[in-house]
Design an enzyme around this catalytic site. Sequence first.
Site, PDB file in Angstrom:
ATOM      1  N   LEU A   1       0.863  -1.193   0.000  1.00  0.00           N
ATOM      2  CA  LEU A   1       0.000   0.000   0.000  1.00  0.00           C
ATOM      3  C   LEU A   1       0.892   1.233   0.000  1.00  0.00           C
ATOM      4  CD1 LEU A   1      -3.100  -0.287   0.347  1.00  0.00           C
ATOM      5  CD2 LEU A   1      -2.792   0.228   2.767  1.00  0.00           C
ATOM      6  N   HIS A   2       0.781   2.050  -1.035  1.00  0.00           N
ATOM      7  CA  HIS A   2       1.595   3.270  -1.005  1.00  0.00           C
ATOM      8  C   HIS A   2       0.961   4.451  -1.745  1.00  0.00           C
ATOM      9  CE1 HIS A   2       2.634   1.843  -5.009  1.00  0.00           C
ATOM     10  NE2 HIS A   2       3.068   3.054  -5.277  1.00  0.00           N
ATOM     11  N   ARG A   3      -0.210   4.230  -2.404  1.00  0.00           N
ATOM     12  CA  ARG A   3      -0.812   5.350  -3.154  1.00  0.00           C
ATOM     13  C   ARG A   3      -1.198   6.463  -2.191  1.00  0.00           C
ATOM     14  NH1 ARG A   3       0.526   4.764  -8.064  1.00  0.00           N
ATOM     15  NH2 ARG A   3       0.481   2.567  -8.539  1.00  0.00           N
TER      16      ARG A   3
END
Length: 363
Positions: free
Chosen positions: A204-206
Amino acid sequence: MKIINVVGARPNFMKIAPIIEAFKDLAGIEPLLVHTGQHYNEGMSDLFFHQLGVPEPGINLGVGSSTHAVQTAEIMKRFEPVVLEHRSDVVIVVGDVNSTIACGLVAVKLGVRLVHIEAGLRSFDRSMPEEINRILTDSISDFLFCTEQIAVDNLLCEGIPEEKIFLVGNVMIDTLLKNKAKAENSDVLNTLELNDVDFAVMTLHRPSNVDNYDSFCRILGALEVIQNDMPIIFPVHPRTVKSLCSLSLTERTGNLPNLRLIGPLGYLDFLKLMSSAKLVLTDSGGIQEETTVLKIPCLTLRENTERPITVEIGSNRVVGTDTDKIIEAYRQVVAGQVGEPQTPVLWDGLAAERIVKILLEKL
Ligand code: UD1
């Protein structure tokens, strides 16, 4: 022919590796690898060069992190003298990160031909920084290499001349197929005590997920349920580490014993982990493609995807960030309610060879 290959951020490294390999030992080709330094940590950058056998960059611009404007401008400022000094004929950029558009702009303004690998992907969501980078890079490129037919169609709809567009397959999958056997030797399952255990992997990095409190909490709501069934291995991106702290969510994640936060993994360990997982939850673009080829069910925690082929024939489902929807999709995967994924056409490990052949013919 003097060629500059550009990389900047983690997902670029596995895309450029097969291109460098395909250019190797070709008479008359002088390649130079330029790393913008957008990603700079050992775990986000150096490790990938070693594992993928990519030579050390000839030049590292060392730009590091900043706001979009400063990062993009700084890359341009530092890249321009390199292109001038090297007297390049061609600049090759990959993907959709800030380094892609920054170096692309510099190249075309100096009259150097620009090649974009992974062209034509569209999420049709202009709030994503990557979507802006894709549209702009494609609009100024001379050669546009696509991974799927829909990308070709998107470019034609935008008025890009057909003779600039080539459907060649997927360089990221070239790297996956080349390294799959090697990744089998990774010790990651032993290290994480996951042998013979069903587990999920999450990345998860957006910004839309991890910089947004409500969205991050909705995802955590689903993880609270899933981790009751099986461990969730979560290699955490530096942006996400920062957000967990600034949004005061570390206590909440710390209370979930089966949600296992670990540092970013190298390419081979992550490939082994993903290949052995029951399912993958992600907001990454590349992982949607990699899970499709590995035939591992993927739940994409976004409202859209720029890679629709992974949903149409692959193992991917775009489930968004609604807690109940994620849980429902998870339950369907566990119950085996998933179709038999197919591998997209030309994702056969030979994309880089096709690209280099076309460039040699046309240039
Ligand atoms: C960038 C790309 C994104 C890609 C992602 C893969 C853009 C606009 N975004 O997002 O498309 O999916 O890379 O990881 O280009 N940081 C470190 N060490 C590093 C790199 C970053 O600590 O080596 C931290 C910095 O604090 C930085 C933050 O991560 O502020 C975000 O890095 P940045 O390069 O701005 O974008 P990503 O979120 O990594």
